[in-house]
Design a protein around this motif. Structure first.
Motif, PDB file in Angstrom:
ATOM      1  N   UNK A  93       0.845  -1.246   0.153  1.00  0.00           N
ATOM      2  CA  UNK A  93       0.118  -0.063  -0.237  1.00  0.00           C
ATOM      3  C   UNK A  93       0.811   1.282  -0.016  1.00  0.00           C
ATOM      4  N   UNK A  94       1.995   0.918   0.490  1.00  0.00           N
ATOM      5  CA  UNK A  94       2.895   2.551   0.358  1.00  0.00           C
ATOM      6  C   UNK A  94       4.084   2.269  -0.672  1.00  0.00           C
ATOM      7  N   UNK A  95       4.139   1.132  -1.495  1.00  0.00           N
ATOM      8  CA  UNK A  95       5.035   0.984  -2.475  1.00  0.00           C
ATOM      9  C   UNK A  95       5.396   2.091  -3.312  1.00  0.00           C
ATOM     10  N   UNK A  96       4.476   2.830  -3.947  1.00  0.00           N
ATOM     11  CA  UNK A  96       5.150   4.132  -4.927  1.00  0.00           C
ATOM     12  C   UNK A  96       5.922   5.067  -4.214  1.00  0.00           C
ATOM     13  N   UNK A  97       5.578   5.320  -2.854  1.00  0.00           N
ATOM     14  CA  UNK A  97       6.278   6.319  -1.976  1.00  0.00           C
ATOM     15  C   UNK A  97       7.745   5.746  -1.423  1.00  0.00           C
ATOM     16  N   UNK A  98       7.608   4.574  -0.990  1.00  0.00           N
ATOM     17  CA  UNK A  98       8.722   3.878  -0.492  1.00  0.00           C
ATOM     18  C   UNK A  98       9.826   3.880  -1.710  1.00  0.00           C
ATOM     19  N   UNK A  99       9.268   3.489  -2.792  1.00  0.00           N
ATOM     20  CA  UNK A  99      10.414   3.357  -3.822  1.00  0.00           C
ATOM     21  C   UNK A  99      10.897   4.526  -4.568  1.00  0.00           C
ATOM     22  N   UNK A 100       9.887   5.745  -4.375  1.00  0.00           N
ATOM     23  CA  UNK A 100      10.470   6.926  -4.715  1.00  0.00           C
ATOM     24  C   UNK A 100      11.495   7.625  -3.836  1.00  0.00           C
ATOM     25  N   UNK A 101      11.210   7.400  -2.297  1.00  0.00           N
ATOM     26  CA  UNK A 101      12.270   7.890  -1.306  1.00  0.00           C
ATOM     27  C   UNK A 101      13.338   7.002  -1.537  1.00  0.00           C
ATOM     28  N   UNK A 102      13.374   5.758  -1.818  1.00  0.00           N
ATOM     29  CA  UNK A 102      14.687   5.320  -2.020  1.00  0.00           C
ATOM     30  C   UNK A 102      15.510   5.432  -3.093  1.00  0.00           C
ATOM     31  N   UNK A 103      14.865   5.729  -4.135  1.00  0.00           N
ATOM     32  CA  UNK A 103      15.704   6.124  -5.100  1.00  0.00           C
ATOM     33  C   UNK A 103      16.057   7.846  -5.310  1.00  0.00           C
ATOM     34  N   UNK A 104      15.113   8.547  -4.782  1.00  0.00           N
ATOM     35  CA  UNK A 104      15.286   9.967  -4.745  1.00  0.00           C
ATOM     36  C   UNK A 104      15.900  10.588  -3.527  1.00  0.00           C
ATOM     37  N   UNK A 123      10.279  -1.986   3.498  1.00  0.00           N
ATOM     38  CA  UNK A 123       8.780  -2.016   2.606  1.00  0.00           C
ATOM     39  C   UNK A 123       8.942  -2.116   1.203  1.00  0.00           C
ATOM     40  N   UNK A 124       9.733  -1.552   0.694  1.00  0.00           N
ATOM     41  CA  UNK A 124      10.062  -1.453  -1.045  1.00  0.00           C
ATOM     42  C   UNK A 124      10.168  -2.849  -1.340  1.00  0.00           C
ATOM     43  N   UNK A 125      11.314  -3.556  -0.802  1.00  0.00           N
ATOM     44  CA  UNK A 125      11.698  -4.902  -1.360  1.00  0.00           C
ATOM     45  C   UNK A 125      10.510  -5.840  -1.019  1.00  0.00           C
ATOM     46  N   UNK A 126       9.868  -5.610   0.267  1.00  0.00           N
ATOM     47  CA  UNK A 126       8.440  -6.492   0.221  1.00  0.00           C
ATOM     48  C   UNK A 126       7.486  -6.325  -0.771  1.00  0.00           C
ATOM     49  N   UNK A 127       7.193  -5.020  -0.796  1.00  0.00           N
ATOM     50  CA  UNK A 127       6.062  -4.788  -1.724  1.00  0.00           C
ATOM     51  C   UNK A 127       6.418  -5.175  -3.354  1.00  0.00           C
ATOM     52  N   UNK A 128       7.600  -5.001  -3.599  1.00  0.00           N
ATOM     53  CA  UNK A 128       8.001  -5.219  -5.007  1.00  0.00           C
ATOM     54  C   UNK A 128       8.105  -6.740  -5.270  1.00  0.00           C
ATOM     55  N   UNK A 129       8.537  -7.542  -4.105  1.00  0.00           N
ATOM     56  CA  UNK A 129       8.520  -8.863  -4.077  1.00  0.00           C
ATOM     57  C   UNK A 129       7.143  -9.257  -4.396  1.00  0.00           C
ATOM     58  N   UNK A 130       6.293  -8.836  -3.410  1.00  0.00           N
ATOM     59  CA  UNK A 130       4.838  -9.291  -3.564  1.00  0.00           C
ATOM     60  C   UNK A 130       4.020  -9.208  -5.007  1.00  0.00           C
ATOM     61  N   UNK A 131       4.357  -7.743  -5.432  1.00  0.00           N
ATOM     62  CA  UNK A 131       3.954  -7.587  -6.655  1.00  0.00           C
ATOM     63  C   UNK A 131       4.371  -8.257  -7.959  1.00  0.00           C
ATOM     64  N   UNK A 132       5.573  -8.852  -7.726  1.00  0.00           N
ATOM     65  CA  UNK A 132       6.253  -9.643  -8.827  1.00  0.00           C
ATOM     66  C   UNK A 132       6.294 -10.922  -8.746  1.00  0.00           C
ATOM     67  N   UNK A 133       6.366 -11.513  -7.472  1.00  0.00           N
ATOM     68  CA  UNK A 133       6.174 -12.916  -7.137  1.00  0.00           C
ATOM     69  C   UNK A 133       5.212 -13.638  -7.128  1.00  0.00           C
ATOM     70  N   UNK A 134       4.094 -12.995  -6.423  1.00  0.00           N
ATOM     71  CA  UNK A 134       2.632 -13.629  -6.447  1.00  0.00           C
ATOM     72  C   UNK A 134       2.225 -13.816  -7.923  1.00  0.00           C
ATOM     73  N   UNK A 135       2.125 -12.923  -8.784  1.00  0.00           N
ATOM     74  CA  UNK A 135       1.491 -13.418 -10.087  1.00  0.00           C
ATOM     75  C   UNK A 135       2.298 -14.401 -10.683  1.00  0.00           C
ATOM     76  N   UNK A 136       3.730 -14.449 -10.513  1.00  0.00           N
ATOM     77  CA  UNK A 136       4.412 -15.570 -11.236  1.00  0.00           C
ATOM     78  C   UNK A 136       4.185 -16.776 -10.548  1.00  0.00           C
ATOM     79  N   UNK A 137       4.116 -16.838  -9.150  1.00  0.00           N
ATOM     80  CA  UNK A 137       3.666 -18.226  -8.471  1.00  0.00           C
ATOM     81  C   UNK A 137       2.105 -18.770  -8.990  1.00  0.00           C
ATOM     82  N   UNK A 138       1.448 -17.584  -9.167  1.00  0.00           N
ATOM     83  CA  UNK A 138       0.095 -18.020  -9.385  1.00  0.00           C
ATOM     84  C   UNK A 138       0.012 -18.421 -10.964  1.00  0.00           C
ATOM     85  N   UNK A 139       0.668 -17.975 -11.808  1.00  0.00           N
ATOM     86  CA  UNK A 139       0.809 -18.529 -13.322  1.00  0.00           C
ATOM     87  C   UNK A 139       1.519 -19.929 -13.340  1.00  0.00           C
TER      88      UNK A 139
END
Length: 144
Positions: A93-104, A123-139
């Motif tokens: 839920x805070x992925x856009x903000x944490x990603x931007x803070x990490x890189x900026x 939180x950024x790694x957990x969020x991106x891991x969830x967004x990328x890995x959950x669909x991959x595991x589902x497929x």
């Protein structure tokens, strides 16, 4: 709520901070014509920080206020899984903000502390891991 309100709001705040406070941002261009606007203002001054905190609290409200009912048959391992799932959903839920803070944070916010990278990076790694890995595991699930 995430796709309709939280995600666009976080993206707009990040875009504002970057467009206004970056090296060639609008604030820098205003300083060419009005040098009185060129004080040493930090991007996360009181007002911007308050907006960011309220936005993050709003994005995290679902995970902080609502919780799953624990059934009688749940043991401590099931409770731990539910708690981890809530932390993962909070990270998404805070992925856009944490990603931007990490890189900026280094060149825009001038925060080069390893503690900032650690607090924002988990939180950024957990969020991106969830967004990328959950669909991959589902497929790739073999239970079909």
């Amino acid at each position: 709520k995430f796709f309709v309100q939280d995600f666009p709001q976080q993206m707009c705040i990040v875009a504002y901070l970057f467009a206004w406070y970056s090296e060639n941002g609008l604030r820098c261009q205003m300083c060419l014509f009005h040098p009185s606007h060129c004080d040493d203002e930090h991007p996360l001054h009181y007002t911007n920080l308050l907006v960011c905190i309220c936005t993050l609290i709003s994005a995290m409200a679902n995970q902080l206020l609502l919780q799953a009912k624990l059934k009688r048959g749940y043991d401590s391992e099931d409770e731990c899984v539910l708690c981890f799932f809530r932390v993962v959903m909070l990270s998404v839920s805070v992925l856009p903000f944490t990603t931007a803070l990490f890189f900026l944070s280094a060149f825009l916010l001038h925060m080069r502390s390893i503690l900032i990278y650690f607090i924002v990076g988990i939180p950024m790694v957990l969020g991106w891991g969830t967004c990328l890995c959950v669909p991959m595991f589902a497929c790739c699930d073999d239970d079909f």
